[in-house]
Design a protein around this motif. Structure first.
Motif, PDB file in Angstrom:
ATOM      1  N   ARG A 103     -21.097  15.402   1.418  1.00 51.82           N
ATOM      2  CA  ARG A 103     -22.067  14.252   1.643  1.00 51.82           C
ATOM      3  C   ARG A 103     -21.449  13.059   2.048  1.00 51.82           C
ATOM      4  O   ARG A 103     -20.673  12.583   1.512  1.00 51.82           O
ATOM      5  N   GLU A 104     -22.081  12.551   3.081  1.00 50.67           N
ATOM      6  CA  GLU A 104     -21.595  11.117   3.560  1.00 50.67           C
ATOM      7  C   GLU A 104     -22.369   9.932   3.171  1.00 50.67           C
ATOM      8  O   GLU A 104     -23.721  10.357   3.290  1.00 50.67           O
ATOM      9  N   VAL A 105     -21.819   9.026   2.383  1.00 48.90           N
ATOM     10  CA  VAL A 105     -22.742   7.830   1.934  1.00 48.90           C
ATOM     11  C   VAL A 105     -21.864   6.763   2.615  1.00 48.90           C
ATOM     12  O   VAL A 105     -20.916   6.446   2.429  1.00 48.90           O
ATOM     13  N   VAL A 106     -23.070   5.851   3.066  1.00 53.08           N
ATOM     14  CA  VAL A 106     -22.541   4.552   3.937  1.00 53.08           C
ATOM     15  C   VAL A 106     -23.136   3.557   3.124  1.00 53.08           C
ATOM     16  O   VAL A 106     -24.436   3.285   2.721  1.00 53.08           O
ATOM     17  N   GLU A 107     -22.337   2.494   2.773  1.00 57.23           N
ATOM     18  CA  GLU A 107     -22.618   1.394   1.920  1.00 57.23           C
ATOM     19  C   GLU A 107     -22.382   0.182   2.657  1.00 57.23           C
ATOM     20  O   GLU A 107     -21.494  -0.020   3.538  1.00 57.23           O
ATOM     21  N   ALA A 108     -23.183  -0.934   2.594  1.00 59.00           N
ATOM     22  CA  ALA A 108     -22.990  -2.093   3.334  1.00 59.00           C
ATOM     23  C   ALA A 108     -22.127  -2.890   2.725  1.00 59.00           C
ATOM     24  O   ALA A 108     -21.864  -2.797   1.431  1.00 59.00           O
ATOM     25  N   ASN A 109     -21.204  -3.507   3.477  1.00 56.93           N
ATOM     26  CA  ASN A 109     -20.080  -4.122   2.761  1.00 56.93           C
ATOM     27  C   ASN A 109     -19.922  -5.839   3.475  1.00 56.93           C
ATOM     28  O   ASN A 109     -20.525  -5.807   4.878  1.00 56.93           O
ATOM     29  N   VAL A 110     -19.492  -6.700   2.983  1.00 59.53           N
ATOM     30  CA  VAL A 110     -18.778  -7.768   3.707  1.00 59.53           C
ATOM     31  C   VAL A 110     -18.082  -7.769   4.836  1.00 59.53           C
ATOM     32  O   VAL A 110     -17.058  -7.062   4.578  1.00 59.53           O
ATOM     33  N   ALA A 111     -18.233  -8.352   5.669  1.00 57.52           N
ATOM     34  CA  ALA A 111     -17.147  -8.376   6.898  1.00 57.52           C
ATOM     35  C   ALA A 111     -15.703  -8.752   6.444  1.00 57.52           C
ATOM     36  O   ALA A 111     -15.594  -9.750   5.621  1.00 57.52           O
ATOM     37  N   ALA A 112     -14.904  -7.855   6.839  1.00 55.73           N
ATOM     38  CA  ALA A 112     -13.538  -8.250   6.231  1.00 55.73           C
ATOM     39  C   ALA A 112     -12.398  -8.440   7.173  1.00 55.73           C
ATOM     40  O   ALA A 112     -12.511  -7.974   8.518  1.00 55.73           O
ATOM     41  N   SER A 113     -11.275  -8.680   6.626  1.00 53.40           N
ATOM     42  CA  SER A 113     -10.229  -8.778   7.993  1.00 53.40           C
ATOM     43  C   SER A 113      -9.793  -7.281   8.312  1.00 53.40           C
ATOM     44  O   SER A 113     -10.133  -6.565   7.631  1.00 53.40           O
ATOM     45  N   PRO A 114      -8.882  -7.414   9.320  1.00 57.90           N
ATOM     46  CA  PRO A 114      -8.480  -6.052   9.848  1.00 57.90           C
ATOM     47  C   PRO A 114      -8.114  -5.118   8.581  1.00 57.90           C
ATOM     48  O   PRO A 114      -7.196  -5.395   7.793  1.00 57.90           O
ATOM     49  N   GLU A 115      -8.466  -4.033   8.421  1.00 56.18           N
ATOM     50  CA  GLU A 115      -8.027  -3.080   7.365  1.00 56.18           C
ATOM     51  C   GLU A 115      -6.536  -2.592   7.423  1.00 56.18           C
ATOM     52  O   GLU A 115      -6.333  -2.056   8.505  1.00 56.18           O
ATOM     53  N   PRO A 116      -5.595  -2.566   6.622  1.00 55.38           N
ATOM     54  CA  PRO A 116      -4.385  -1.941   6.844  1.00 55.38           C
ATOM     55  C   PRO A 116      -4.271  -0.334   6.854  1.00 55.38           C
ATOM     56  O   PRO A 116      -5.240  -0.061   6.092  1.00 55.38           O
ATOM     57  N   VAL A 117      -3.690   0.085   7.696  1.00 59.58           N
ATOM     58  CA  VAL A 117      -3.729   1.508   7.988  1.00 59.58           C
ATOM     59  C   VAL A 117      -2.359   2.030   7.496  1.00 59.58           C
ATOM     60  O   VAL A 117      -1.273   1.457   8.100  1.00 59.58           O
ATOM     61  N   ALA A 118      -2.510   2.961   6.429  1.00 57.96           N
ATOM     62  CA  ALA A 118      -1.246   3.252   5.820  1.00 57.96           C
ATOM     63  C   ALA A 118      -0.373   4.142   6.964  1.00 57.96           C
ATOM     64  O   ALA A 118      -1.051   4.986   7.639  1.00 57.96           O
ATOM     65  N   ALA A 119       0.716   3.960   6.972  1.00 60.13           N
ATOM     66  CA  ALA A 119       1.769   4.544   7.910  1.00 60.13           C
ATOM     67  C   ALA A 119       1.864   6.121   7.374  1.00 60.13           C
ATOM     68  O   ALA A 119       1.869   6.173   5.864  1.00 60.13           O
ATOM     69  N   PRO A 120       2.016   6.943   8.084  1.00 59.73           N
ATOM     70  CA  PRO A 120       2.229   8.400   7.621  1.00 59.73           C
ATOM     71  C   PRO A 120       3.512   8.445   6.836  1.00 59.73           C
ATOM     72  O   PRO A 120       4.563   8.054   7.170  1.00 59.73           O
ATOM     73  N   VAL A 121       3.532   9.576   5.930  1.00 56.31           N
ATOM     74  CA  VAL A 121       4.682   9.855   5.348  1.00 56.31           C
ATOM     75  C   VAL A 121       5.109  11.359   5.477  1.00 56.31           C
ATOM     76  O   VAL A 121       4.241  12.297   5.533  1.00 56.31           O
ATOM     77  N   GLU A 122       6.304  11.513   5.831  1.00 58.69           N
ATOM     78  CA  GLU A 122       6.850  13.075   6.102  1.00 58.69           C
ATOM     79  C   GLU A 122       7.105  13.609   4.788  1.00 58.69           C
ATOM     80  O   GLU A 122       7.279  14.953   4.981  1.00 58.69           O
ATOM     81  N   GLY A 123       7.621  13.305   3.818  1.00 58.35           N
ATOM     82  CA  GLY A 123       7.909  14.067   2.672  1.00 58.35           C
ATOM     83  C   GLY A 123       7.992  13.197   1.451  1.00 58.35           C
ATOM     84  O   GLY A 123       8.013  12.038   1.486  1.00 58.35           O
ATOM     85  N   GLU A 124       8.096  13.869   0.313  1.00 49.42           N
ATOM     86  CA  GLU A 124       7.891  13.102  -0.889  1.00 49.42           C
ATOM     87  C   GLU A 124       9.159  12.312  -1.251  1.00 49.42           C
ATOM     88  O   GLU A 124      10.304  12.915  -0.682  1.00 49.42           O
ATOM     89  N   ALA A 125       9.413  11.428  -1.755  1.00 50.72           N
ATOM     90  CA  ALA A 125      10.624  10.576  -2.136  1.00 50.72           C
ATOM     91  C   ALA A 125      11.110  11.271  -3.207  1.00 50.72           C
ATOM     92  O   ALA A 125      10.633  11.492  -4.158  1.00 50.72           O
ATOM     93  N   ASP A 126      12.416  10.896  -3.265  1.00 52.10           N
ATOM     94  CA  ASP A 126      13.134  11.295  -4.543  1.00 52.10           C
ATOM     95  C   ASP A 126      13.270  10.184  -5.464  1.00 52.10           C
ATOM     96  O   ASP A 126      13.646   8.937  -5.044  1.00 52.10           O
ATOM     97  N   GLU A 127      12.485  10.121  -6.655  1.00 48.89           N
ATOM     98  CA  GLU A 127      12.405   8.898  -7.385  1.00 48.89           C
ATOM     99  C   GLU A 127      13.260   8.850  -8.745  1.00 48.89           C
ATOM    100  O   GLU A 127      12.440   8.564  -9.696  1.00 48.89           O
ATOM    101  N   ALA A 128      14.477   9.615  -8.831  1.00 43.82           N
ATOM    102  CA  ALA A 128      15.011   9.689  -9.964  1.00 43.82           C
ATOM    103  C   ALA A 128      15.281   8.524 -10.495  1.00 43.82           C
ATOM    104  O   ALA A 128      15.591   8.259 -11.786  1.00 43.82           O
ATOM    105  N   SER A 129      15.584   7.520  -9.789  1.00 43.78           N
ATOM    106  CA  SER A 129      15.877   6.124 -10.178  1.00 43.78           C
ATOM    107  C   SER A 129      15.644   5.056  -9.132  1.00 43.78           C
ATOM    108  O   SER A 129      15.116   5.437  -7.887  1.00 43.78           O
ATOM    109  N   PHE A 130      15.779   3.967  -9.421  1.00 44.70           N
ATOM    110  CA  PHE A 130      15.639   2.727  -8.500  1.00 44.70           C
ATOM    111  C   PHE A 130      16.776   2.017  -8.335  1.00 44.70           C
ATOM    112  O   PHE A 130      17.699   2.039  -8.949  1.00 44.70           O
ATOM    113  N   ALA A 131      17.070   1.344  -7.255  1.00 48.48           N
ATOM    114  CA  ALA A 131      18.054   0.391  -6.793  1.00 48.48           C
ATOM    115  C   ALA A 131      17.670  -1.102  -6.198  1.00 48.48           C
ATOM    116  O   ALA A 131      16.611  -1.167  -5.490  1.00 48.48           O
ATOM    117  N   ALA A 132      18.516  -2.004  -6.433  1.00 44.29           N
ATOM    118  CA  ALA A 132      18.134  -3.224  -6.021  1.00 44.29           C
ATOM    119  C   ALA A 132      18.332  -2.775  -4.298  1.00 44.29           C
ATOM    120  O   ALA A 132      19.344  -2.219  -3.895  1.00 44.29           O
TER     121      ALA A 132
END
Length: 790
Positions: A103-132
């Motif tokens: 089911r598709e629902v269309v809602e009115a919205n206020v005009a906005a700035s260009p929507e950011p488009v998420a770039a694709p991801v090829e694989g899951e990240a290894d998140e064992a830890s973080f680094a500077a």
């Protein structure tokens, strides 16, 4: 602008917000999987061929079919489908079709700035830890709500420090108006301080140009910064955008710049639509190359702002190099490491030979988690950089080397690299890179408990972030300044800094950063005995999966809630959370969280009065690795273990372990640990012989806690001290001690208990009964100590 939502089964798909919900629960998907789902749902009236789907999701046609198959599998698993008979039907020798009733629902919205488009991801990240890592590599160009899953390779250095110093120190347990051309800004003196926010670019629909959505942010922003106009980098921009693509609560005077690029007959026209405090203006320039057109348009804007376009900064890169860097940057930010490498291998030899491409290759290694290969490549690059290489480039290379060495645990080498990066970058007029170097150096200092040095470098990073106009980066630095204050056992100073950072991050709409700062606030509020506010703070991040896409951070939030619940006597609820960690958290990637959960489980057992079980459970927490990872929780856990041993009458074992704890603290001293060493010695001495000498040791511990000034620790010592004083009949001195902790008797069990026992000793029946009722309300599921017998 209309917003479309798609409903099927129990799911709701919001393409604009880039979210899939199952009921009230957010289903976190890699960006490529989400793009694939959206495309199939939006084209559900027909079958979609493999090549079409690959082109739509990855923007190229040379992506392996196996990657598409893996992506489809991920979508099916997220929907609970086990094969091709579910929502996505495989069309043999062609592709796929969405067949679920939708089911598709269309809602009115206020005009906005260009929507950011998420770039694709090829694989899951290894998140064992973080680094500077360099600030310039920090974030996902897409939806800020899912970007943290990629932070293992590029979280802003300011945020990295959260994971260095933010072990929760809960020491309870331990209509547009017309505007004349050229009036975008008031005179140059005002423009001096006006930050710029460059929004995602409106670009041609062809996937060949999708990288420009991110790339133009950085091209415009870099040009502005060279001319002295602060401008946030793309990673901060996307973190600040709401689901409607709008940035929130921008400071007065902010230049809001929306680029657009169009090509006709080989000629590019780039327009910058500029808004400032309700006034608008446009500038545009044309060229056969889109990046040259962008630079020219930015220079026109600078002239209108009363600024001279940069002449003495970095020489503009060759167009082919600039394009390759922007394309590979977009791929890196989306974790498309194979695509980034492919783009480089297909480039002409003269472009590949540039040092910036060698740096990009190291960043690809780093993104894949191959830090050893990244270090080898960066060391060789430092040696091979030509003498005429810009200081900014040399500094970025050194900063990346510091980040990689930090991740590999080579603190000394990382410190040397960061120090050299600072020396090179200080005169280079690259505030973002310099802020990254200062922050990396601060991370090392914090790790080594040189906290005053860490605070000083964070202060320097703050100045650079402000000069760069990175509002989010500035808030992140403030967050880490607050964390350093907390780790330096100054929660009263940390609290307003962290609360201010929380307010700014919330106003900017950066979801992941908001989870981090609230995580930090929980610990500080526990130190200040603000348990109700600590619970409210952690509840604002609950459930964790709707507030962070990072599994590691989710478990930290779960652990923080367990801390709070134990402090409130809600032991059963805490134990459920701790059990969840032990069952569900990854034994390798979440080893530190599992260890802390084990320690807290032992502490909860002791709070129930199950001392034999507590002794057995806490034994594993005394491993040296736990002391290295969580030194203060190590001390708190050991202290609770000692009390359980004494309760069981095993005084010899308790004495030997007390001596071992004190020796460890003497080898790893700081003011907080000294308080707890003195308290452990006093408790052991009292258990052996409740005499004046033991009482003097309690007095010494109480004096140390008073000088430290942390409510949690003052109450911790006072409760034990009061019990000893009353046992010796020292009612007047007990009254003085109880008076010191009375402000917290309405919220803390230990303070309430000490107060009740004092009233009992003074034969003040009404006061004793009222205070006892409060004790029973605060105790929850905790076992109370045996009352004093006269």
């Amino acid at each position: 602008m209309a917003t479309r939502h798609y409903f099927f089964r129990t799911f709701r798909l919001d393409p604009a917000a880039r979210e899939l919900h199952d009921g009230d629960e957010l289903v976190v998907l890699p960006a490529s999987a989400l793009d694939c789902l959206v495309y199939l749902v939006e084209h559900r009236e027909r079958a979609v061929g493999r090549d079409e789907l690959i082109s739509a999701v990855w923007g190229r046609t040379d992506v392996a079919d196996t990657l598409l198959a893996q992506t489809i599998l991920r979508v099916r698993r997220a929907l609970g489908d086990s094969g091709s008979d579910g929502a996505i039907r495989t069309i043999a020798r062609f592709g796929y079709r969405w067949i679920e009733d939708t089911r598709e629902v269309v809602e009115a919205n206020v005009a906005a700035s260009p929507e950011p488009v998420a770039a694709p991801v090829e694989g899951e990240a290894d998140e064992a830890s973080f680094a500077a890592g360099p600030v310039a590599e920090a974030s996902d160009p897409g939806d800020a709500r899912v970007r943290a899953r990629r932070r293992h390779r590029g979280m802003p250095v300011a945020v990295i420090l959260v994971l260095v110093v933010a072990i929760v120190t809960a020491t309870w347990w331990s209509g547009r108006d017309a505007m004349p051309q050229g009036d975008v800004a008031t005179p140059a003196a005002d423009a001096q301080d006006a930050p710029a926010l460059v929004l995602p670019a409106d670009v041609p629909g062809s996937s060949d140009w999708s990288w420009l959505r991110v790339g133009l942010i950085d091209v415009v922003g870099h040009r502005l910064r060279e001319a002295g106009v602060p401008a946030a980098p793309s990673e901060s921009v996307f973190a600040m955008l709401g689901a409607d693509g709008n940035a929130r609560d921008l400071p007065t005077g902010t230049l809001r710049i929306a680029p657009s690029a169009r090509v006709r007959d080989g000629q590019w026209t780039v327009r910058l639509h500029v808004q400032r405090d309700g006034q608008v203006s446009d500038v545009e320039a044309s060229s056969g190359d889109v990046l040259q057109a962008t630079r020219a348009a930015t220079d026109l804007l600078l002239v209108r702002l009363g600024r001279e376009p940069p002449r003495n900064g970095e020489q503009p890169r060759p167009i082919a190099l600039e394009e390759l860097l922007q394309r590979t940057r977009a791929a890196l930010l989306a974790d498309q490491f194979d695509l980034a490498l492919h783009l480089i291998t297909q480039a002409p030899d003269e472009v590949r030979a540039h040092p910036e491409i060698a740096l990009r290759l190291a960043q690809i290694d780093q993104g894949r988690g191959d830090y050893a290969a990244a270090e080898v490549r960066l060391v060789a690059l430092v040696d091979a950089l030509p003498a005429d290489a810009s200081a900014a480039l040399r500094g970025r290379v050194l900063g990346s080397l510091g980040a990689v060495r930090f991740r590999r645990g080579h603190a000394a080498g990382a410190a040397d690299s960061y120090a050299e990066a600072v020396r090179v970058l200080e005169p280079a007029h690259d505030p973002l890179a310099l802020a990254a170097a200062y922050s990396g150096r601060a991370a090392i200092a914090s790790q080594q408990e040189r906290l005053d040095e860490a605070a000083a470098d964070l202060g320097r990073a703050r100045v650079e972030m402000e000069a760069a106009g990175d509002a989010l980066g500035l808030a992140q630095v403030d967050m880490n300044l607050g964390l350093v204050e907390s780790r330096n056992y100054r929660p009263a100073q940390a609290l307003p800094i962290l609360a201010g950072a929380e307010a700014r991050i919330a106003s900017l709409g950066a979801r992941e950063e908001l989870a981090y700062v609230r995580f930090a606030l929980v610990g500080v509020r526990l130190q200040m005995l603000d348990l109700a506010e600590a619970l409210e703070t952690i509840q604002s991040c609950w459930p964790p999966e709707t507030h962070t896409g990072n599994p590691r951070m989710r478990w930290r939030l779960v652990l923080s809630k367990a801390f709070v619940l134990i402090g409130m006597g809600r032991l059963g609820e805490a134990e459920v959370l701790l059990s969840r960690i032990s069952i569900e958290a990854d034994p390798k990637d979440d080893a530190d969280i599992r260890a802390r959960a084990g320690a807290l489980a032992g502490i909860a057992l002791a709070a129930r009065g199950r001392h034999e079980d507590a002794v057995a459970r806490t034994e594993a927490s005394l491993a040296p690795t736990f002391a290295d990872d969580s030194p203060d929780l190590y001390v708190s856990t050991w202290t609770v273990r000692l009390r359980s041993l004494r309760q069981l009458g095993r005084l010899d074992a308790a004495e030997a372990e007390t001596a071992a704890l004190v020796a460890w603290i003497e080898a790893h001293p700081n003011p907080w640990r000294r308080v707890h060493a003195a308290l452990a010695q006093a408790e052991q001495a009292w258990a052996r012989s409740p005499d004046e000498a033991a009482l003097a040791q309690f007095a010494s511990a109480f004096m140390l806690a008073g000088s430290l000034g942390i409510p949690d620790d003052l109450v911790e010592v006072a409760e034990r001290y009061v019990a000893a004083l009353l046992e010796r009949g020292e009612i007047d001195q007990a009254s003085a001690v109880v008076g010191r902790i009375a402000p917290w008797a309405d919220r803390d069990l230990r303070a309430a208990w000490a107060q009740a026992q004092l009233y009992r000793a003074q034969d003040r029946v009404d006061a004793w009964q009222r205070s006892t009722e409060r004790v029973l309300q605060l105790a929850g599921e905790r076992a109370l100590p045996a009352p004093r017998i006269d």
